[in-house]
Design a protein around this motif. Structure first.
Motif, PDB file in Angstrom:
ATOM      1  N   ALA A  14       6.884  20.643  -9.145  1.00 45.79           N
ATOM      2  CA  ALA A  14       6.713  19.231  -8.810  1.00 45.79           C
ATOM      3  C   ALA A  14       6.218  19.043  -7.381  1.00 45.79           C
ATOM      4  O   ALA A  14       5.500  18.083  -7.085  1.00 45.79           O
ATOM      5  CB  ALA A  14       8.032  18.486  -9.008  1.00 45.79           C
ATOM      6  N   GLU A  15       6.593  19.953  -6.473  1.00 49.09           N
ATOM      7  CA  GLU A  15       6.259  19.785  -5.056  1.00 49.09           C
ATOM      8  C   GLU A  15       4.879  20.322  -4.692  1.00 49.09           C
ATOM      9  O   GLU A  15       4.194  19.751  -3.848  1.00 49.09           O
ATOM     10  CB  GLU A  15       7.315  20.482  -4.184  1.00 49.09           C
ATOM     11  N   MET A  16       4.476  21.414  -5.309  1.00 46.88           N
ATOM     12  CA  MET A  16       3.300  22.121  -4.824  1.00 46.88           C
ATOM     13  C   MET A  16       2.015  21.804  -5.587  1.00 46.88           C
ATOM     14  O   MET A  16       0.934  21.901  -5.034  1.00 46.88           O
ATOM     15  CB  MET A  16       3.545  23.638  -4.877  1.00 46.88           C
ATOM     16  N   PHE A  17       2.132  21.435  -6.840  1.00 47.06           N
ATOM     17  CA  PHE A  17       0.924  21.159  -7.616  1.00 47.06           C
ATOM     18  C   PHE A  17       0.556  19.687  -7.533  1.00 47.06           C
ATOM     19  O   PHE A  17       1.420  18.820  -7.397  1.00 47.06           O
ATOM     20  CB  PHE A  17       1.130  21.548  -9.083  1.00 47.06           C
ATOM     21  N   GLU A  18      -0.741  19.409  -7.647  1.00 46.83           N
ATOM     22  CA  GLU A  18      -1.186  18.023  -7.728  1.00 46.83           C
ATOM     23  C   GLU A  18      -0.674  17.407  -9.025  1.00 46.83           C
ATOM     24  O   GLU A  18      -0.362  18.101  -9.989  1.00 46.83           O
ATOM     25  CB  GLU A  18      -2.715  17.957  -7.684  1.00 46.83           C
ATOM     26  N   GLY A  19      -0.614  16.078  -9.029  1.00 50.48           N
ATOM     27  CA  GLY A  19      -0.067  15.387 -10.182  1.00 50.48           C
ATOM     28  C   GLY A  19      -0.733  15.777 -11.490  1.00 50.48           C
ATOM     29  O   GLY A  19      -0.075  15.892 -12.521  1.00 50.48           O
TER      30      GLY A  19
ATOM     31  N   LEU B 129       0.830  -1.196   0.000  1.00 53.89           N
ATOM     32  CA  LEU B 129       0.000   0.000   0.000  1.00 53.89           C
ATOM     33  C   LEU B 129       0.870   1.254   0.000  1.00 53.89           C
ATOM     34  O   LEU B 129       0.528   2.262  -0.623  1.00 53.89           O
ATOM     35  CB  LEU B 129      -0.935   0.000   1.212  1.00 53.89           C
ATOM     36  N   GLY B 130       2.023   1.185   0.684  1.00 51.99           N
ATOM     37  CA  GLY B 130       2.944   2.316   0.700  1.00 51.99           C
ATOM     38  C   GLY B 130       3.478   2.636  -0.688  1.00 51.99           C
ATOM     39  O   GLY B 130       3.554   3.808  -1.086  1.00 51.99           O
ATOM     40  N   ARG B 131       3.814   1.598  -1.437  1.00 51.02           N
ATOM     41  CA  ARG B 131       4.285   1.827  -2.810  1.00 51.02           C
ATOM     42  C   ARG B 131       3.166   2.422  -3.663  1.00 51.02           C
ATOM     43  O   ARG B 131       3.414   3.274  -4.529  1.00 51.02           O
ATOM     44  CB  ARG B 131       4.775   0.516  -3.421  1.00 51.02           C
ATOM     45  N   GLN B 132       1.937   1.992  -3.416  1.00 45.20           N
ATOM     46  CA  GLN B 132       0.798   2.550  -4.142  1.00 45.20           C
ATOM     47  C   GLN B 132       0.647   4.043  -3.840  1.00 45.20           C
ATOM     48  O   GLN B 132       0.371   4.849  -4.737  1.00 45.20           O
ATOM     49  CB  GLN B 132      -0.466   1.789  -3.742  1.00 45.20           C
ATOM     50  N   GLU B 133       0.846   4.417  -2.579  1.00 40.63           N
ATOM     51  CA  GLU B 133       0.769   5.830  -2.203  1.00 40.63           C
ATOM     52  C   GLU B 133       1.876   6.634  -2.883  1.00 40.63           C
ATOM     53  O   GLU B 133       1.651   7.761  -3.343  1.00 40.63           O
ATOM     54  CB  GLU B 133       0.885   5.973  -0.679  1.00 40.63           C
ATOM     55  N   LEU B 134       3.079   6.067  -2.944  1.00 40.80           N
ATOM     56  CA  LEU B 134       4.187   6.767  -3.591  1.00 40.80           C
ATOM     57  C   LEU B 134       3.897   6.987  -5.069  1.00 40.80           C
ATOM     58  O   LEU B 134       4.177   8.065  -5.613  1.00 40.80           O
ATOM     59  CB  LEU B 134       5.481   5.970  -3.418  1.00 40.80           C
ATOM     60  N   TYR B 135       3.352   5.978  -5.744  1.00 43.94           N
ATOM     61  CA  TYR B 135       3.020   6.139  -7.156  1.00 43.94           C
ATOM     62  C   TYR B 135       1.943   7.202  -7.357  1.00 43.94           C
ATOM     63  O   TYR B 135       1.904   7.871  -8.394  1.00 43.94           O
ATOM     64  CB  TYR B 135       2.545   4.802  -7.736  1.00 43.94           C
ATOM     65  N   SER B 136       1.059   7.358  -6.376  1.00 44.54           N
ATOM     66  CA  SER B 136      -0.006   8.347  -6.492  1.00 44.54           C
ATOM     67  C   SER B 136       0.478   9.758  -6.189  1.00 44.54           C
ATOM     68  O   SER B 136       0.005  10.728  -6.796  1.00 44.54           O
ATOM     69  CB  SER B 136      -1.161   7.990  -5.541  1.00 44.54           C
ATOM     70  N   GLN B 137       1.436   9.881  -5.253  1.00 39.56           N
ATOM     71  CA  GLN B 137       1.843  11.191  -4.766  1.00 39.56           C
ATOM     72  C   GLN B 137       3.051  11.770  -5.496  1.00 39.56           C
ATOM     73  O   GLN B 137       3.153  12.991  -5.642  1.00 39.56           O
ATOM     74  CB  GLN B 137       2.166  11.114  -3.262  1.00 39.56           C
TER      75      GLN B 137
ATOM     76  N   ALA C  19      -4.496   8.864 -10.363  1.00 37.86           N
ATOM     77  CA  ALA C  19      -4.351   9.978  -9.419  1.00 37.86           C
ATOM     78  C   ALA C  19      -3.745  11.208 -10.080  1.00 37.86           C
ATOM     79  O   ALA C  19      -4.015  12.341  -9.670  1.00 37.86           O
ATOM     80  CB  ALA C  19      -3.491   9.547  -8.236  1.00 37.86           C
ATOM     81  N   GLN C  20      -2.909  10.997 -11.113  1.00 38.76           N
ATOM     82  CA  GLN C  20      -2.206  12.113 -11.744  1.00 38.76           C
ATOM     83  C   GLN C  20      -2.724  12.403 -13.149  1.00 38.76           C
ATOM     84  O   GLN C  20      -2.087  13.132 -13.908  1.00 38.76           O
ATOM     85  CB  GLN C  20      -0.706  11.812 -11.805  1.00 38.76           C
TER      86      GLN C  20
ATOM     87  N   VAL D 110       1.859  -3.424 -11.847  1.00 40.76           N
ATOM     88  CA  VAL D 110       0.921  -2.885 -12.832  1.00 40.76           C
ATOM     89  C   VAL D 110      -0.177  -2.084 -12.125  1.00 40.76           C
ATOM     90  O   VAL D 110      -0.553  -0.988 -12.566  1.00 40.76           O
ATOM     91  CB  VAL D 110       0.303  -4.025 -13.681  1.00 40.76           C
ATOM     92  N   GLY D 111      -0.692  -2.632 -11.022  1.00 43.29           N
ATOM     93  CA  GLY D 111      -1.701  -1.912 -10.247  1.00 43.29           C
ATOM     94  C   GLY D 111      -1.189  -0.574  -9.752  1.00 43.29           C
ATOM     95  O   GLY D 111      -1.929   0.427  -9.756  1.00 43.29           O
ATOM     96  N   ASN D 112       0.082  -0.524  -9.338  1.00 43.41           N
ATOM     97  CA  ASN D 112       0.671   0.746  -8.892  1.00 43.41           C
ATOM     98  C   ASN D 112       0.688   1.769 -10.024  1.00 43.41           C
ATOM     99  O   ASN D 112       0.367   2.949  -9.825  1.00 43.41           O
ATOM    100  CB  ASN D 112       2.090   0.517  -8.379  1.00 43.41           C
ATOM    101  N   PHE D 113       1.088   1.327 -11.215  1.00 41.46           N
ATOM    102  CA  PHE D 113       1.124   2.235 -12.362  1.00 41.46           C
ATOM    103  C   PHE D 113      -0.274   2.750 -12.695  1.00 41.46           C
ATOM    104  O   PHE D 113      -0.469   3.946 -12.938  1.00 41.46           O
ATOM    105  CB  PHE D 113       1.709   1.515 -13.588  1.00 41.46           C
ATOM    106  N   VAL D 114      -1.253   1.843 -12.703  1.00 36.73           N
ATOM    107  CA  VAL D 114      -2.614   2.219 -13.093  1.00 36.73           C
ATOM    108  C   VAL D 114      -3.220   3.184 -12.082  1.00 36.73           C
ATOM    109  O   VAL D 114      -3.826   4.206 -12.453  1.00 36.73           O
ATOM    110  CB  VAL D 114      -3.489   0.961 -13.245  1.00 36.73           C
ATOM    111  N   ILE D 115      -3.058   2.887 -10.791  1.00 36.31           N
ATOM    112  CA  ILE D 115      -3.622   3.763  -9.756  1.00 36.31           C
ATOM    113  C   ILE D 115      -2.879   5.097  -9.720  1.00 36.31           C
ATOM    114  O   ILE D 115      -3.486   6.161  -9.537  1.00 36.31           O
ATOM    115  CB  ILE D 115      -3.569   3.058  -8.390  1.00 36.31           C
TER     116      ILE D 115
END
Length: 655
Positions: A515-520, A73-81, A376-377, A367-372
């Motif tokens: 990269a830091e302040m705007f959403e993906g 789940l942590g890796r999923q959050e990193l891919y999203s953020q 998000a971005q 693959v799920g990490n990439f898709v999610i």
């Protein structure tokens, strides 16, 4: 995780809780033997995210719920953020996100435990769980596969050429066109030479626009190969040019390739690398760029002559040839492939090679990490629509305007004047102006490293204030030195101090805050707009400074000082602190986002990974490994030679 937290764990009785590479490897081996973070508990997927193309492993059928371990789940959050871009200085965002999730998961684990715990036990348990999850998340940064290495080599070569030839989106400097002004077809006018220098900046914006479109249409790999062929054509044409007009055309082509590269390379590397490596790769490409500048200065010593200047221009052609030799080993971006077809077998094969995975379920999880992460971005393909959305939001509008102002200040602050015409600037100040230019190149590389260290500990607004203020004072000293109030050496020192202050603030920060302040979903559009503004200002400086120098003489840095003074006032009164989201804010957002879709379930069968039994087992295992290491009989995968069995070398043994 802070060092004092780590040293506090286990009462300091067992080594291995520091932050050194050895301690982290020892912890990983011990925790892995006991099940890792999966022995803590699992996040059960209670509500599937509304995302097209999720792999079957995310399906929730009757009686067969899907689970994610804390690290998954942590890796999923990193891919999203973390944006799918490699940006210089983004390591802090990566660490902050990892630490926020590790703390979030540890707090949930502690809250769901049964039994009475003292405050000390709760703190110890939460710290151990957080540290274990953090180590597993950071493990991705240590896995660098061969396909990723080839991609890094090809991409950094492009950025090296950007620095070697002229300006980039970060520094926009010119190494090659600097020294040969008096030896390349002598007798040209100031206007012709200014046009040759600025032709790069004319081609840059066109390349930036075309690069983004080609990356979307032909894929990242195909677009990178087109960029390499463009560099090769421009380098060849520049090397065999029969006159200055051909030089101008070649410079336009190389500028086009550089603008193309400035957009494509961060995207390509960002989509190939795991989130915890993107900031490091952005730093690597930045260093390749400034080293390219320095390399051009060094080669100017032997080759900046009327008979050898073509060798200087031929380097671009040779590097492009090396890039083409690496092309068979380059892989396509899995993100691009999955966007076109979520069931792409090619994307899965590439992910398996990029991450060094062995099993299909590991590939499907990635693959799920990439898709999610893509969901998000995801952004509107029409940049104009996204920009209108940003301008309609007061908070985003303020950030966007701040980004544009900083891009203008980056170029109009005069840094390009120093690099574009540094040799002519030092003419009359020191005996060999090229020596001064080369010293500036060395300082530029060192200052880039110093900037990397400062960005970890200082706020973005503070760095802009220090940068603009230091550059402003340096401009004053430069002008006074040119007027004769100070010696020539002080002028050289002032120019190098000017470059140092640029590198710690106005150089990287205008790009980093995007990269830091705007959403993906806003990053790509904001970055595209900033890139266009930067290239336009770059062109203006390249054209105008020779006339400023000829008409203002010693006062040619005066206008830059005025711009820097205004930038300081703007940063002090208008610019918000742009250091990014805090860990507490990230934790709150993760709690809100996962409260309905995820249910944390303690691993009752194993009694929890970090209960007292687990702690004792880990202590014992680590003590045994420490003892074996100290005695020299630890099994590293080969048989070490003990001192008792070693035989001294004698004359007989030599024979």
């Amino acid at each position: 995780m802070l060092q004092d937290e780590k040293s506090r764990l286990l009462g300091g009785r067992v080594e291995g809780y520091g932050n050194s590479e050895r301690d982290r490897n020892l912890r990983s081996a011990s925790a892995g033997a006991l099940g890792g973070s999966s022995s803590l508990g699992n996040f059960r997927i209670a509500e599937l995210p509304v995302v097209n193309g999720l792999p079957k492993s995310y399906s929730v059928s009757a009686g067969t719920p899907s689970y994610l371990t804390p690290s998954q789940l942590g890796r999923q959050e990193l891919y999203s953020q973390i944006p799918f871009m490699s940006v210089f200085g983004m390591q802090k965002l990566e660490r902050t996100t990892s630490e926020a999730f590790a703390s979030y998961a540890a707090e949930i684990d502690m809250a769901t435990q049964r039994g009475d715990f003292s405050e000390e036990e709760k703190s110890r348990r939460a710290s151990q769980a957080s540290m274990m999850i953090l180590d597993e998340l950071e493990f991705d940064a240590q896995v660098v596969t061969t396909p990723l290495v080839f991609a890094i080599v090809a991409a950094t070569a492009s950025q090296f050429l950007v620095g070697y030839n002229t300006g980039t989106r970060l520094l926009a400097v010119d190494g090659v066109m600097n020294a040969p002004a008096k030896v390349v077809f002598p007798g040209h006018t100031t206007t012709i030479w200014s046009l040759a220098v600025s032709a790069f900046a004319i081609g840059g914006p066109f390349g930036a626009v075309v690069g983004g479109k080609m990356a979307d249409q032909r894929g990242r790999r195909g677009a990178l190969l087109l960029d390499t062929w463009t560099f090769l054509l421009g380098g060849l044409l520049q090397s065999i040019a029969p006159d200055m007009y051909t030089i101008i055309v070649a410079r336009f082509i190389i500028g086009f390739a550089s603008g193309y590269s400035s957009v494509l390379v961060p995207i390509y590397l960002g989509e190939l690398a795991p989130p915890t490596l993107r900031g490091m790769l952005g730093t690597l490409t930045q260093f390749a760029m400034v080293i390219g500048i320095l390399f051009a200065n060094l080669l100017a010593f032997p080759f900046a002559t009327e008979n050898a200047w073509r060798v200087l221009f031929g380097i671009t052609f040779l590097v492009a040839v090396v890039q083409l030799l690496c092309s068979p080993f380059l892989l396509e971006s899995p993100r691009w492939l999955l966007n076109r077809d979520p069931n792409s077998l090619r994307a899965r094969y590439i992910i398996k090679r990029l991450r060094g995975l062995r099993y299909d379920h590991e590939v499907e999880a990635e693959v799920g990490n990439f898709v999610i992460g893509e969901a998000a971005q995801h952004r509107d393909p029409k940049t104009t629509a996204v920009l209108l959305e940003m301008l309609s939001d007061p908070k985003l509008r303020r950030l966007l305007i701040s980004c544009i102002v900083l891009q203008v200040a980056q170029q109009f602050g005069g840094i390009n004047a120093v690099f574009y015409y540094s040799t002519s600037f030092f003419d009359g100040v020191i005996d060999n102006p090229l020596v001064g230019t080369t010293i500036v190149g060395f300082v530029n590389v060192l200052a880039t490293y110093a900037a990397l260290l400062l960005m970890d500990s200082c706020g973005r607004k503070s760095l802009i204030l220090w940068s603009s203020g230091g550059m402003f004072l340096s401009c004053i000293v430069i002008v006074l030195s040119l007027l004769g109030f100070f010696g020539n050496i002080l002028a050289l020192v002032a120019v190098n101090v000017y470059v140092c202050f640029f590198e710690i603030g106005l150089g990287p920060i205008p790009w980093l805050i995007v990269a830091e302040m705007f959403e993906g979903k806003h990053v790509a559009s904001a970055m595209s707009l900033c890139c266009q503004v930067n290239w336009a200002c770059n062109f203006i400086i390249g054209m105008v400074f020779p006339y400023l120098q000829s008409n203002l003489g010693a006062y040619s840095f005066g206008p830059f000082g005025i711009v820097l003074g205004c930038t300081f006032v703007f940063a002090l009164t208008v610019l918000p602190e742009t250091q990014g989201t805090t860990p507490d804010e990230l934790k709150s957002e993760m709690t809100r986002r996962n409260s309905r879709s995820m249910v944390y379930e303690v691993n009752e069968e194993d009694a929890g990974a970090i209960d007292m039994e687990w702690r004792k087992a880990m202590e014992q295992l680590m003590e045994e490994e420490q003892s074996q290491m100290q005695q020299g009989n630890f099994d590293y995968g080969f048989k070490p030679v003990s001192e008792g069995n070693a035989k001294p070398l004698t004359m007989d043994s030599e024979r």
